[in-house]
Design a protein around this motif. Structure first.
Motif, PDB file in Angstrom:
ATOM      1  N   LEU B 140      36.046  42.379  37.437  1.00 14.13           N
ATOM      2  CA  LEU B 140      37.134  43.163  38.002  1.00 14.13           C
ATOM      3  C   LEU B 140      37.655  42.676  39.331  1.00 14.13           C
ATOM      4  O   LEU B 140      38.776  42.962  39.698  1.00 14.13           O
ATOM      5  N   ASP B 141      36.854  41.932  40.084  1.00 13.50           N
ATOM      6  CA  ASP B 141      37.355  41.569  41.399  1.00 13.50           C
ATOM      7  C   ASP B 141      38.315  40.395  41.337  1.00 13.50           C
ATOM      8  O   ASP B 141      38.866  39.989  42.332  1.00 13.50           O
ATOM      9  N   ARG B 142      38.543  39.821  40.161  1.00 18.27           N
ATOM     10  CA  ARG B 142      39.516  38.753  40.143  1.00 18.27           C
ATOM     11  C   ARG B 142      40.332  38.636  38.858  1.00 18.27           C
ATOM     12  O   ARG B 142      41.395  38.060  38.859  1.00 18.27           O
ATOM     13  N   ASP B 334      31.610  42.174  42.130  1.00 16.23           N
ATOM     14  CA  ASP B 334      31.715  43.627  42.150  1.00 16.23           C
ATOM     15  C   ASP B 334      30.876  44.218  41.014  1.00 16.23           C
ATOM     16  O   ASP B 334      31.033  43.826  39.864  1.00 16.23           O
TER      17      ASP B 334
END
Lengths: 236, 410
Positions: B140-142, B334
C-alpha cells in the motif's frame, strides 16, 4: 453513551473511505471496550445509507481523491454526522477522513467544501509524505508520544479554533511542524490506517470521551512492545 | 526467432545478458536475471523486442497467482515445444529480457508481468494471448490504487487487437478487459471482495449474489464465462467437466489451472495433454514444497497481501502454523494491511509468530482474539512444535529468509 448502555461504534462509509487497514480502528476500539466489559455494537454505514445519529464514536478512514470528495458531499447532504456531533458524539478521523472534517480540501486539483467540524484547511504539498510519523501529543490530552505511519500528499493548515494533536518529531504530519488536530471530542490525524494499534492510550481517550467514565487498565504488553520498537526505530 | 537472425547489436547484448547473469549466479549474488537483463538493455534498448520477435508469446499479469499460473501455463504449452519463461518471478522487462536471452531460440514464451509494466511489455513483445488474473490492494505504501491500475490496463488493451483471457469473477479485471476485441472469460473466483465494491465505470455500488455480480448504477456485470472452476475440476467451453489433480493445494490453484488451460486452448493444446503436464508441477520457487527438517514436515506458503492471506488460509492444513512478517523494501514498509486480514481461520491452532514486524502481528492477533507464541527465529519455531507437520505462511522477504534456512528449497 446512548440510553441502552451499548457503546455504538459507527464506521462511516467504508465503501468510500477504507484503505490501509482502516477497519483496524473499529476492531481495536471494540476490543478495548470489550476488555472493560462494555457491550459494543459496531455499525458499518455505506454511502448510500442514512447515517445514524445515535452513535457514540464515529470513525472516518482514508481514501483517494474521488471517493474523498464524494464522501464529503454525501455527509454534507446527509447531515447526520453534524447532528451526532451536536449530541456530543466522538469523531476519530484519519488521513482523507481528517481532511474532510475541515473547512476545505483539495481533491483532483479542485477545492472541495469540507464539513467544517474542525477549523482547518488542506491543500497539496510539494511532495508525498510517506513513512514513520512520531510526535509529542498536546499535554492537555495527557497521552504518551504518538507513533504511526503516514502516506499522503496533503498539507493541513490549522485555524485558531483547533489545537494541534502533536508536535512532529519524525515525519511530516500537517506541515512538518504539527500533526493532526482536535477540538472538543473531535480528533483527526495523518497517522493512517490502524492508528490506534500503536496508540492504545489514544483509543482509551476516545472510549473515555464516549462513556464519560474512567476505564480500568488492561494488559498492554504487546502494544507497548510495538510502541517501543517503532519509536526506537525512528530515534536511531 | 527460430529462423530469424538477431541483429549484431542484439546478439552482443544477448551474450552480455547471459554472461552477467552467470557471473551474478557464480558470485552468489542472486539468480542473475535482473542484472543480466539490465546490462543487455543498456547495450540494446530494443533488446526485449528483438528477443521476442518470432516467438508466440503469452503474458500473465495480476496481483496474485502470476508465478504459479505462469508455471502451469508453461507446463501446458510445453506439449507443443520449447517454452521460454521467467519462472523465477523476475517479472519486469529486465527479467523478461534475461529469460528470453537465456532460453535461446524457442517457438513459445510464457512471461509473468508485473501489473505496472503490462503496457510496456505489450509494446515490446506483441503477445498472442494475455491472461489477466485479478486486481487487489498490494504494497500500500507505493502501489497504484486498484481502480487506477484497472484504468491503465483498460487503456492499453483498448488500443490493441489482442486475445485476452480474463477473470469474469473480478469486476476490476472485467472492466479492464471488456474493451478488448477478443476475450475468453474464466470464472476463476474472487475470495477477496474489498477492492471491488465500487464500480470503476460509474462509481455506484457493485452488488453480489452467489456467483453473479452487477453494478447498481450502470451496465457493468459479470460476463458469461466460457471456463468455470467447479468442485475438483474445470468445465470447458463445450460444457465438459475435467478433473484437475494438481500437486499444488487450494481452490485458487485449480483456478490458476483453469486460466492456463484457457490460454493453452488458444494454441490448440488438448486439455488432457495439458493437464498431464500441469500435474507434474510440485512447487513454485519454494512455495508449496514439503521439506523435512528435524522430524518436522514443513510446507511454505507465500502471502503478499490481504487477498493472498485469504487464499493461504484456504490451503493451510489444521496443524501448527508459523506466521512470519517483514516490512522491508520488497514487502512495502507499511504493515496496516494486517487489519484487512481476518485471522480467525487460525483460531484453535498452535500459532507461532516471527519476523521483523512480529510485534505488529502480535497486536493484530490479540485484537483478533487468537492465542499465539512469539519466537525470535525459524529455528526456535521448529524447536517449539512437536515432530510432524508445520505450516509456514510468510510475506515476501520473510519467506525468502526461511527458504534460505531450508537450503533454498525449490
Amino acid at each position: 453513551m446512548s440510553t441502552d448502555s451499548q457503546l455504538r461504534l459507527v464506521w462511516v462509509y467504508p465503501d468510500l473511505l477504507s484503505t490501509y487497514g482502516d477497519r483496524g480502528n473499529l476492531l481495536i476500539l471494540a476490543h478495548r471496550a470489550g476488555l472493560r466489559g462494555l457491550p459494543v455494537a459496531s455499525v458499518e454505514v455505506r454511502s448510500d445509507q442514512a447515517l445514524p445519529v445515535d452513535g457514540d464514536i464515529y470513525l472516518l478512514g482514508g481514501g483517494e481523491d474521488g471517493p474523498q470528495s464524494l464522501a464529503s458531499q454525501r455527509l454534507l447532504a446527509d447531515g447526520g454526522l453534524h447532528r451526532a456531533v451536536d449530541r456530543g458524539a466522538v469523531v476519530f478521523a484519519v488521513c482523507a477522513g481528517y481532511q474532510l472534517l475541515g473547512n476545505s480540501f483539495y481533491a483532483k486539483g479542485t477545492e472541495c467544501r469540507g464539513l467544517e467540524l474542525l477549523d482547518l484547511t488542506s491543500d497539496r504539498g510539494p511532495s508525498r509524505a510517506v513513512g514513520e510519523l512520531a510526535g509529542d501529543i498536546d499535554s492537555r490530552l495527557g497521552l504518551p508520544r504518538l507513533t504511526g505511519f503516514e502516506n499522503h500528499g496533503g498539507r493541513t493548515h490549522l485555524g485558531p479554533e483547533v489545537y494541534p494533536l502533536a508536535r512532529v518529531t519524525t515525519g511530516i504530519g500537517n506541515d512538518g511542524q504539527t500533526e493532526g488536530a482536535w477540538r472538543g471530542k473531535i480528533l483527526g490525524t495523518y497517522s493512517h490506517g490502524p492508528a490506534l494499534a500503536r496508540n492504545p492510550a489514544l483509543a482509551d481517550l476516545l472510549l473515555r470521551w464516549a462513556t464519560g467514565s474512567m476505564l480500568p487498565p488492561v494488559d498492554d504488553a504487546w502494544p507497548d512492545a510495538l510502541r517501543k520498537e517503532r519509536l526506537s526505530a525512528v530515534a536511531s | 526467432m527460430t529462423t530469424k537472425k538477431l541483429p549484431m547489436r542484439a546478439k552482443l547484448a544477448t551474450s552480455a545478458t547471459r554472461s552477467a547473469a552467470a557471473l551474478s549466479r557464480a558470485t552468489g549474488r542472486g539468480d542473475g536475471s535482473v542484472i543480466g537483463g539490465r546490462i543487455g538493455l543498456m547495450i540494446d534498448p530494443n533488446l526485449l523486442a528483438e528477443l521476442a520477435s518470432g516467438r508466440q508469446i503469452v503474458l500473465i499479469s495480476g496481483t496474485n497467482g502470476k508465478t504459479t499460473t505462469t508455471r502451469l501455463t508453461t507446463a501446458a504449452m510445453s506439449v507443443l515445444g520449447n517454452v521460454a519463461t521467467n519462472g523465477l518471478g523476475a517479472n519486469m522487462p529486465t527479467g523478461h529480457t534475461s529469460a528470453l536471452a537465456k532460453a535461446g531460440p524457442t517457438p513459445y514464451a510464457v512471461l509473468e508481468v508485473d501489473e505496472h509494466y503490462l503496457d510496456q511489455v505489450l509494446d515490446a513483445t506483441h503477445p498472442r494471448v494475455v491472461a489477466l488474473l485479478n486486481l487487489s490492494r498490494d504494497q500500500l505504501d507505493r502501489a497504484k490504487e486498484v481502480a487506477m491500475m484497472a484504468a491503465l490496463w483498460r487503456e492499453s488493451l483498448a488500443k490493441r487487437d489482442i486475445q485476452v483471457v480474463a477473470n469474469a469473477d473480478d469486476p476490476m479485471v472485467t472492466w479492464a478487459a471488456q474493451v478488448a476485441e477478443h476475450v475468453t472469460w474464466v470464472a476463476a473466483g474472487q475470495r477477496w471482495h474489498d477492492d471491488s465494491w465500487v464500480c470503476p465505470e460509474c462509481g455506484a455500488t457493485i452488488e453480489r449474489m452467489g456467483d453473479a455480480w452487477w453494478c447498481s448504477g450502470c451496465t457493468l456485470h459479470r460476463p458469461v464465462p466460457q471456463w468455470t472452476v467447479q468442485h475438483d475440476g474445470v468445465v470447458d467451453p463445450t460444457g465438459t467437466y475435467h478433473e484437475v489433480k494438481l500437486q499444488l493445494p487450494g481452490r485458487v490453484n485449480r483456478a490458476n489451472a483453469a486460466t492456463a488451460l484457457a490460454v493453452a486452448a488458444h494454441f490448440r493444446v488438448r486439455i488432457a495433454d495439458a493437464l498431464a503436464r500441469m500435474t507434474e508441477v510440485k512447487s513454485i520457487a519454494g512455495r508449496y514444497a514439503m521439506v523435512e527438517r528435524d522430524g518436522r514436515m514443513i510446507r511454505l506458503l507465500l502471502s503478499k497481501n490481504p487477498a493472498g492471506w485469504l487464499e493461504a488460509f484456504d490451503m493451510a492444513d489444521n496443524v501448527p502454523t508459523l506466521l512470519a512478517i517483514n516490512a522491508r523494501d520488497p514487502d512495502g514498509l507499511d504493515t496496516s494491511w494486517l487489519y484487512d486480514v481476518d485471522f480467525s481461520p487460525l483460531r484453535g491452532r498452535h500459532v507461532l509468530i516471527t519476523g521483523d514486524r512480529a510485534m505488529d502481528l502480535a497486536v493484530r492477533l490479540t485484537v483478533n482474539g487468537i492465542a499465539f507464541q512469539h519466537v525470535p527465529s525459524f529455528g526456535r519455531a521448529l524447536a517449539s512444535v512437536p515432530p510432524g507437520r508445520l505450516e509456514v505462511i510468510a510475506n515476501y522477504t520473510a519467506f525468502q529468509d526461511i527458504r534460505a534456512e531450508l537450503d533454498r528449497v525449490n
